[in-house]
Design a protein around this motif. Sequence first.
Motif, short mmCIF file in Angstrom:
data_model
loop_
_atom_site.label_atom_id
_atom_site.label_comp_id
_atom_site.label_asym_id
_atom_site.label_seq_id
_atom_site.Cartn_x
_atom_site.Cartn_y
_atom_site.Cartn_z
N LYS A 41 0.83 -1.20 0.00
CA LYS A 41 0.00 0.00 0.00
C LYS A 41 0.87 1.25 0.00
N TYR A 42 1.97 1.20 0.75
CA TYR A 42 2.91 2.32 0.80
C TYR A 42 4.27 1.82 0.29
N PRO A 43 4.60 2.08 -0.95
CA PRO A 43 5.82 1.51 -1.54
C PRO A 43 7.12 2.12 -1.03
N HIS A 44 7.06 3.25 -0.35
CA HIS A 44 8.29 3.91 0.11
C HIS A 44 8.52 3.59 1.59
N THR A 45 9.80 3.39 1.95
CA THR A 45 10.18 3.02 3.31
C THR A 45 11.16 4.02 3.88
N TRP A 46 10.88 4.49 5.06
CA TRP A 46 11.77 5.41 5.76
C TRP A 46 13.01 4.65 6.21
N GLU A 47 14.20 5.15 5.88
CA GLU A 47 15.45 4.48 6.19
C GLU A 47 16.28 5.20 7.25
N VAL A 48 16.47 6.50 7.10
CA VAL A 48 17.39 7.25 7.96
C VAL A 48 16.73 8.55 8.42
N ALA A 49 16.92 8.87 9.69
CA ALA A 49 16.41 10.11 10.27
C ALA A 49 17.56 10.98 10.76
N THR A 50 17.31 12.27 10.84
CA THR A 50 18.24 13.19 11.49
C THR A 50 17.75 13.43 12.91
N THR A 51 18.61 13.20 13.88
CA THR A 51 18.22 13.27 15.29
C THR A 51 18.27 14.72 15.80
N PRO A 52 17.73 14.97 17.00
CA PRO A 52 17.79 16.31 17.57
C PRO A 52 19.21 16.85 17.76
N THR A 53 20.19 15.95 17.87
CA THR A 53 21.58 16.39 18.03
C THR A 53 22.29 16.55 16.69
N GLY A 54 21.58 16.31 15.59
CA GLY A 54 22.17 16.46 14.26
C GLY A 54 22.87 15.21 13.75
N HIS A 55 22.84 14.14 14.53
CA HIS A 55 23.41 12.87 14.08
C HIS A 55 22.40 12.14 13.21
N LEU A 56 22.86 11.07 12.57
CA LEU A 56 21.98 10.25 11.75
C LEU A 56 21.64 8.96 12.49
N ALA A 57 20.40 8.50 12.29
CA ALA A 57 19.96 7.24 12.89
C ALA A 57 19.30 6.39 11.82
N GLY A 58 19.71 5.14 11.71
CA GLY A 58 19.06 4.20 10.81
C GLY A 58 17.86 3.61 11.51
N ILE A 59 16.67 4.02 11.11
CA ILE A 59 15.48 3.65 11.87
C ILE A 59 14.77 2.41 11.31
N ASN A 60 15.29 1.84 10.23
CA ASN A 60 14.70 0.63 9.67
C ASN A 60 15.26 -0.57 10.42
N THR A 61 14.54 -1.03 11.45
CA THR A 61 15.05 -2.12 12.28
C THR A 61 15.18 -3.42 11.50
N ALA A 62 14.47 -3.55 10.39
CA ALA A 62 14.57 -4.76 9.58
C ALA A 62 15.95 -4.90 8.95
N ARG A 63 16.72 -3.83 8.90
CA ARG A 63 18.05 -3.89 8.31
C ARG A 63 19.12 -4.39 9.28
N ALA A 64 18.83 -4.42 10.57
CA ALA A 64 19.86 -4.73 11.57
C ALA A 64 20.50 -6.09 11.33
N ASN A 65 19.69 -7.12 11.12
CA ASN A 65 20.26 -8.44 10.92
C ASN A 65 21.08 -8.53 9.64
N GLY A 66 20.64 -7.84 8.59
CA GLY A 66 21.41 -7.82 7.36
C GLY A 66 22.76 -7.15 7.54
N LEU A 67 22.78 -6.08 8.34
CA LEU A 67 24.04 -5.39 8.63
C LEU A 67 24.99 -6.31 9.37
N VAL A 68 24.45 -7.04 10.35
CA VAL A 68 25.29 -7.94 11.13
C VAL A 68 25.80 -9.09 10.26
N ARG A 69 24.93 -9.65 9.43
CA ARG A 69 25.38 -10.76 8.58
C ARG A 69 26.49 -10.31 7.64
N ALA A 70 26.33 -9.14 7.02
CA ALA A 70 27.37 -8.63 6.12
C ALA A 70 28.68 -8.43 6.87
#
Length: 235
Positions: A61-90
């Motif tokens: 229904k919604y083909p676009h997925t939010w991947e990265v946010a800018t935090t209140p401190t100006g840092h970046l956060a990867g908010i797609n929790t489904a990517r965590a296991n893929g990051l670890v496997r790689a």
Amino acid sequence: MTDGKWQKGQLIKRYKRFLADVVTADGDTLTLHCPNTGSMRHCIVEGSDCWYSRSDSKTRKYPHTWEVATTPTGHLAGINTARANGLVRAALEAGVIEPLAGYPQIRAEVRYGSENSRIDFLLSGETGNCYVEVKNVTLMEAAGEGLFPDAVSTRGSKHLRELMATVQAGHRAVLLFCVQHTGVEWVSPADAIDPAYGQNLREAAAAGVEILAYRARIEPEHSRILLSEALPVRL
């Protein structure tokens, strides 16, 4: 199939837990899927830059997925929790996580334990088996301090019990914090949010469960996130 190139927008708001509205580079308003079941505490700033991917699936229904946010401190956060296991496997396959090197076989989502759990990764080699549970970290309270969980997690405590039982059975067990926040310098249990989890984490460490943390390098301009360096864990 997913379009590999991320697009940049400005966040309007997150709502109904799994949705977020953004303004695209063309000035249009677009509704994204928000793939994060947590509170996303200290990850959201309305009007800030964010990045999203697009799926070609005809059933979404919604083909676009939010991947990265800018935090209140100006840092970046990867908010797609489904990517965590893929990051670890790689990272495992690339030898980035040195304490987990030497296991030629990597299996994902293997059922184990007395509480009907699935371990994120079961590593096997000549030295035996190593059970690895992955937890995604995006919460930073004080400068540099990454915290888990960002909401009460009875499931997280269950996983700790399973890991302790695995150690008692003679196997190696590891809890790995996948830190998708560029400002985090160390990881601690979020005692103010879930004191039971903090207590269970310390008990697990005392029982022989190894606690590791690795921070990701977030490069939205290249549409990628990679685990890159070990961080200390402070219990």
